[in-house]
Design a protein around this motif. Structure first.
Motif, PDB file in Angstrom:
ATOM      1  N   ALA A 134       0.881  -1.174   0.000  1.00 43.50           N
ATOM      2  CA  ALA A 134       0.000   0.000   0.000  1.00 43.50           C
ATOM      3  C   ALA A 134       0.914   1.218   0.000  1.00 43.50           C
ATOM      4  CB  ALA A 134      -0.911  -0.012   1.219  1.00 43.50           C
ATOM      5  N   ASP A 135       0.915   1.921  -1.107  1.00 44.37           N
ATOM      6  CA  ASP A 135       1.784   3.094  -1.237  1.00 44.37           C
ATOM      7  C   ASP A 135       1.216   4.240  -0.386  1.00 44.37           C
ATOM      8  OD1 ASP A 135       3.788   4.833  -2.183  1.00 44.37           O
ATOM      9  OD2 ASP A 135       3.814   3.791  -4.117  1.00 44.37           O
ATOM     10  N   LYS A 136       1.891   5.367  -0.371  1.00 48.19           N
ATOM     11  CA  LYS A 136       1.503   6.447   0.551  1.00 48.19           C
ATOM     12  C   LYS A 136       0.015   6.785   0.485  1.00 48.19           C
ATOM     13  CE  LYS A 136       6.071   8.413   0.644  1.00 48.19           C
ATOM     14  NZ  LYS A 136       7.014   9.449   0.230  1.00 48.19           N
ATOM     15  N   GLY A 137      -0.616   6.796   1.644  1.00 46.21           N
ATOM     16  CA  GLY A 137      -2.015   7.198   1.730  1.00 46.21           C
ATOM     17  C   GLY A 137      -3.002   6.218   1.117  1.00 46.21           C
ATOM     18  N   ALA A 138      -2.553   5.023   0.766  1.00 49.50           N
ATOM     19  CA  ALA A 138      -3.455   4.053   0.135  1.00 49.50           C
ATOM     20  C   ALA A 138      -4.159   3.211   1.198  1.00 49.50           C
ATOM     21  CB  ALA A 138      -2.682   3.142  -0.814  1.00 49.50           C
ATOM     22  N   TYR A 139      -5.266   2.583   0.774  1.00 46.00           N
ATOM     23  CA  TYR A 139      -6.000   1.698   1.688  1.00 46.00           C
ATOM     24  C   TYR A 139      -6.437   0.449   0.938  1.00 46.00           C
ATOM     25  CZ  TYR A 139      -9.908  -0.337   4.222  1.00 46.00           C
ATOM     26  OH  TYR A 139     -10.736  -1.227   4.849  1.00 46.00           O
ATOM     27  N   VAL A 140      -6.269  -0.705   1.585  1.00 48.72           N
ATOM     28  CA  VAL A 140      -6.785  -1.928   0.984  1.00 48.72           C
ATOM     29  C   VAL A 140      -7.220  -2.904   2.076  1.00 48.72           C
ATOM     30  CG1 VAL A 140      -4.494  -3.004   0.805  1.00 48.72           C
ATOM     31  CG2 VAL A 140      -6.344  -3.789  -0.695  1.00 48.72           C
ATOM     32  N   SER A 141      -8.311  -3.609   1.778  1.00 47.63           N
ATOM     33  CA  SER A 141      -8.773  -4.680   2.663  1.00 47.63           C
ATOM     34  C   SER A 141      -8.706  -5.966   1.863  1.00 47.63           C
ATOM     35  CB  SER A 141     -10.203  -4.399   3.112  1.00 47.63           C
ATOM     36  OG  SER A 141     -10.738  -5.534   3.749  1.00 47.63           O
ATOM     37  N   TYR A 142      -8.016  -6.947   2.393  1.00 44.73           N
ATOM     38  CA  TYR A 142      -7.729  -8.169   1.656  1.00 44.73           C
ATOM     39  C   TYR A 142      -8.268  -9.369   2.434  1.00 44.73           C
ATOM     40  CZ  TYR A 142      -5.007 -11.498  -1.083  1.00 44.73           C
ATOM     41  OH  TYR A 142      -4.623 -12.517  -1.913  1.00 44.73           O
ATOM     42  N   LEU A 143      -8.961 -10.261   1.735  1.00 46.69           N
ATOM     43  CA  LEU A 143      -9.535 -11.440   2.388  1.00 46.69           C
ATOM     44  C   LEU A 143      -8.895 -12.701   1.849  1.00 46.69           C
ATOM     45  CD1 LEU A 143     -13.327 -10.647   1.784  1.00 46.69           C
ATOM     46  CD2 LEU A 143     -11.849  -9.688   3.534  1.00 46.69           C
ATOM     47  N   GLU A 144      -8.550 -13.588   2.746  1.00 45.83           N
ATOM     48  CA  GLU A 144      -7.963 -14.851   2.313  1.00 45.83           C
ATOM     49  C   GLU A 144      -8.780 -15.981   2.922  1.00 45.83           C
ATOM     50  OE1 GLU A 144      -3.791 -15.537   3.685  1.00 45.83           O
ATOM     51  OE2 GLU A 144      -4.624 -17.491   4.167  1.00 45.83           O
ATOM     52  N   GLY A 145      -9.180 -16.928   2.092  1.00 45.63           N
ATOM     53  CA  GLY A 145      -9.925 -18.085   2.617  1.00 45.63           C
ATOM     54  C   GLY A 145      -9.294 -19.359   2.114  1.00 45.63           C
ATOM     55  N   CYS A 146      -9.300 -20.406   2.899  1.00 50.51           N
ATOM     56  CA  CYS A 146      -8.605 -21.641   2.506  1.00 50.51           C
ATOM     57  C   CYS A 146      -9.432 -22.890   2.792  1.00 50.51           C
ATOM     58  CB  CYS A 146      -7.309 -21.816   3.282  1.00 50.51           C
ATOM     59  SG  CYS A 146      -6.370 -20.344   3.559  1.00 50.51           S
ATOM     60  N   THR A 147      -9.387 -23.847   1.873  1.00 53.12           N
ATOM     61  CA  THR A 147      -9.928 -25.179   2.159  1.00 53.12           C
ATOM     62  C   THR A 147      -9.042 -26.217   1.496  1.00 53.12           C
ATOM     63  OG1 THR A 147     -11.286 -25.106   0.181  1.00 53.12           O
ATOM     64  CG2 THR A 147     -12.367 -24.519   2.259  1.00 53.12           C
ATOM     65  N   ALA A 148      -9.172 -27.470   1.878  1.00 52.90           N
ATOM     66  CA  ALA A 148      -8.424 -28.547   1.231  1.00 52.90           C
ATOM     67  C   ALA A 148      -9.237 -29.818   1.284  1.00 52.90           C
ATOM     68  CB  ALA A 148      -7.098 -28.769   1.944  1.00 52.90           C
TER      69      ALA A 148
END
Lengths: 481, 251
Positions: free
Chosen positions: A227-241
């Motif tokens: 996330a560069d200056k002043g940036a915003y991110v929401s990241y979701l990670e989900g896993c199954t096997a």
């Protein structure tokens, strides 16, 4: 009279919902690991020279290391030569759109309850789906492109944005960091890459679903988010096997970089196959996740809901380098049957007036062992540093265990460090009270446990919170012995 | 109708109830009084299906259904409600959520759709007004940090909301000051109608001054030793349990 305990026993025996195997032709390297394996992976991915050189250095370093055993975990030794390090579904060229993706893959995702198409239109979630080792579909790319946001598979990033990759890869988790990080650096096959340009607020939750499919495949993905200056991110990670008798290894690395005033929110819901009720099979999850608040007033939040894996070894951490930066860790770790989890966080305060918050909720049932291991480290120059830690454990039944290892190292005498901990049990009184109000055991346990986890659940993005609640329901309801 | 026939109950092989008979018809209010340790709360717990008690002889029937094989939630769905002597704390679960889940569990059992959030709020607020409870009750965790009086009032709120057909009130008057007792009694009296049965379990007459029972039973050492109308409570209050226990022993 049907004893509630019997109902609980039956609930405990619930099968793993995602235990199906997709029959797809795959392009797989023979098992075993040596420098040639590393070269072969790099060649298959058509990587530039710097990548191969970096992988080989990591491999050489890994050869000097021995597997760490300080965690509160017991498992049969992993034979690193028996693992297959690359497996990709066979595709003629890369898919250009979802229509070109193998329908069987789509079907798998549908079984997992993540219809890509629906998500594309309804949820506004851009999904980069990692199926075994290569990324098969990336949605919403164009819309994000217009804003200058890069959200793609790691392989694509290596091809199309080599400068960014070279600049940031390994800058938070170097291959020298630990045994599993070195292994990952040598053999990782794919993962996700995110770059948010200065001042841009990513308008949607970015999401990746990981799924281990092929037999005896280790999954080594790598995620890099900048996330560069002043940036915003929401990241979701989900896993199954899928469900298998042997244990599968998952050794991932996640690196987050937040520059001045940037904010990254990283949420995980992990329900890898935990093994059966006798402790046979299941994923070995050895993951290195770390974020660096490199700039002033930057913020990184980790939220995780862990219900899966036979073994979990995971400490999402934040290096608070920038002044006034903020690190957060919210965790729910649920273990049932013979699952073992050794998880927690590290908060390293380097910058001035840095602040960190840790809220960990551990739930153990059956014969499971649940360990919180945390480190709060304050360096001498970190004036005004402040940490608040809260660790709560909930026990169900008498055969499980909860352990807490909070380490505190402060070189700055003015730092404020607070720690609170509690251990409680779901009581028969609570269950009887709710049952008397007409609420069945399953829902009663779910209600009590969700109440216990409330502080963490409310930090999850909306659509994830619903899924997490459902998962807790499936994995832990009625686990009282 | 509730019919208890020659009921014997023990806990960890210790006999607590030693042959109890009790019939409560729809519309009737019965009170069970008795000294500490006589088995009053055991009776309430056995009726609602608490598992650590063993029924060693006798039967329990409600509306013609044998209660013994039913779990506590199944009994609740039959219309049985227990107002707890010591309501249980559930941290992290809002009162609102519990009330709504309980009401929806009942509706589901009756084959009705879940109540929507807005309808629910208006129903629950109306009941709360009767008990002079403010909105903050809804958003506090279930019984967590509640005073004794607040807990009891919260039990009666659930009673008003769930509208059970058999209400068992276990020592609802304990821990209440006189104003709270009046409010709680008003709530219970509102529930009295020709179809509903109420069983009051209490040490003292004072609750019965507000809720007039049709029948008063005296329980001592696991047996019913006396039965009478409302007047019996006044006699007990004046003379204590001892003369009744002596008399029974002399029979």
């Amino acid at each position: 009279m049907t004893k509630p305990n019997q109902t609980l026993e039956t609930l405990l025996q619930q099968n793993y919902e995602h235990g199906f195997v997709t029959d797809i032709e795959s392009d797989t390297l023979p098992p075993g690991l040596n420098a040639d394996t590393v070269r072969a992976i790099s060649a298959k991915k058509n990587e530039p020279e710097f990548m191969l050189a970096w992988r080989l250095k990591a491999y050489e370093h890994w050869c000097q290391l021995t597997e760490p055993h300080w965690a509160h975990l017991k498992y049969t030794p992993i034979d690193y030569q028996a693992i297959c390090y690359y497996s990709a579904p066979k595709l003629k060229d890369g898919p250009k759109s979802l229509d070109e993706v193998d329908p069987k893959l789509i079907e798998t995702y549908n079984k997992l309850g993540i219809p890509l198409k629906e998500q594309e239109w309804l949820a506004g979630v851009a999904v980069d789906a990692v199926f075994d080792s290569i990324s098969v579909a990336t949605t919403f790319k164009d819309k994000l492109n217009d804003m200058g946001i890069i959200f793609c598979s790691f392989s694509d990033a290596v091809q199309n944005h080599p400068d960014l990759v070279q600049q940031y890869l390994g800058s938070v988790v170097p291959y020298t960091d630990n045994f599993f990080a070195a292994l990952n650096a040598a053999v990782f096959s794919d993962g996700s890459f995110v770059y948010i340009p200065p001042g841009v607020r990513c308008p949607m939750e970015l999401s990746t679903y990981f799924r281990i499919n092929a037999k005896s495949t280790g999954q080594f993905e790598r995620t890099l988010i900048i996330a560069d200056k002043g940036a915003y991110v929401s990241y979701l990670e989900g896993c199954t096997a899928p469900q298998r008798d042997e244990n599968q290894l998952h050794a991932a690395v996640v690196e987050l970089v937040a520059l001045d005033n940037a904010q990254i929110k990283y949420s995980t819901v992990q329900n890898w196959y935990p093994g059966d009720e006798n402790g046979v099979g299941g994923i070995y999850n050895f993951v290195t996740k770390r974020g660096e608040c490199r700039g002033e007033h930057s913020k990184i939040s980790w939220t995780q809901v862990e219900t899966g894996s036979a073994i979990t070894w995971k400490y999402p951490s934040v290096i608070l380098k920038g002044d006034y930066s903020v690190g957060e860790f919210y965790s729910v770790a649920l273990t049932n049957h013979h699952q073992q989890a050794d998880t927690g966080t590290k908060m390293v305060h380097i910058g001035k007036h840095t602040k960190s918050t840790i809220v960990s909720k551990g739930i153990s049932a059956g014969f499971a062992q649940n360990t919180y291991r945390g480190l709060v480290k304050v360096l001498a120059q970190a004036d005004g540093a402040h940490n608040y830690t809260r660790c709560d454990s909930l026990l169900m039944g008498t055969h499980c265990g909860a352990h807490t290892f909070p380490y505190i190292e402060s070189k700055n005498s003015r730092a404020r460090i607070e720690h609170e901990a509690s251990t409680s049990k779901i009581s028969e009184d609570q269950l009887f009270y709710l049952a008397q109000r007409g609420i069945d055991t399953e829902n009663a346990v779910s209600m009590i446990v969700n109440g216990f986890c409330k502080e963490v659940m409310k930090t999850l993005p909306m659509e994830f919170a619903v899924e997490a609640r459902k998962l807790l329901g499936l994995s832990l309801e009625g686990s009282i012995g | 109708m509730l019919i208890i026939n020659k009921l014997q109950v023990s806990i960890q092989n210790k006999a607590i109830l030693k042959g109890i008979d009790l019939k409560i018809k729809p519309g009737e209010v019965h009170a069970i009084m008795g000294p500490n340790g006589s088995g009053k709360s055991t009776l309430a717990n056995v009726l609602s299906g608490r598992e650590e008690y063993d029924i060693t002889a006798g039967t329990l029937h409600y509306q013609g259904v044998d209660l013994a094989p039913l779990t506590p939630d199944e009994r609740a769905h039959l219309g049985l409600f227990l107002s707890f002597q010591y309501p249980v704390e559930i941290p992290g679960v809002s009162n609102l959520y519990l009330l709504k889940s309980a009401l929806n569990a009942k509706r589901k059992h009756q084959g009705l759709d879940e109540i929507d959030a807005i309808d629910f709020l208006s129903v629950v607020r109306e009941k709360m007004k009767l008990l002079q409870m403010d909105d903050s009750y809804l958003y506090r965790d279930v019984n967590t940090g509640f005073s004794g009086g607040e807990k009891k009032r919260n039990e009666i709120l659930q009673l008003l909301l769930l509208e059970p057909s058999l209400c068992i009130l276990d020592e609802t008057d304990s821990g209440l000051d006189i104003d709270a007792l009046r409010i709680v009694a008003k709530g219970i009296n509102l529930m009295r109608n020709e179809n509903r049965s109420i069983l009051l379990i209490t040490h003292y007459q004072r609750l019965l001054d507000y809720i007039k029972p049709d029948v008063v039973h005296v329980l001592s050492d696991g047996k019913m030793i006396a039965e009478g109308d409302y007047q019996l409570a006044a006699v007990l209050e004046a003379e204590g349990y001892e003369p009744f226990i002596q008399k029974k022993a002399g029979d």
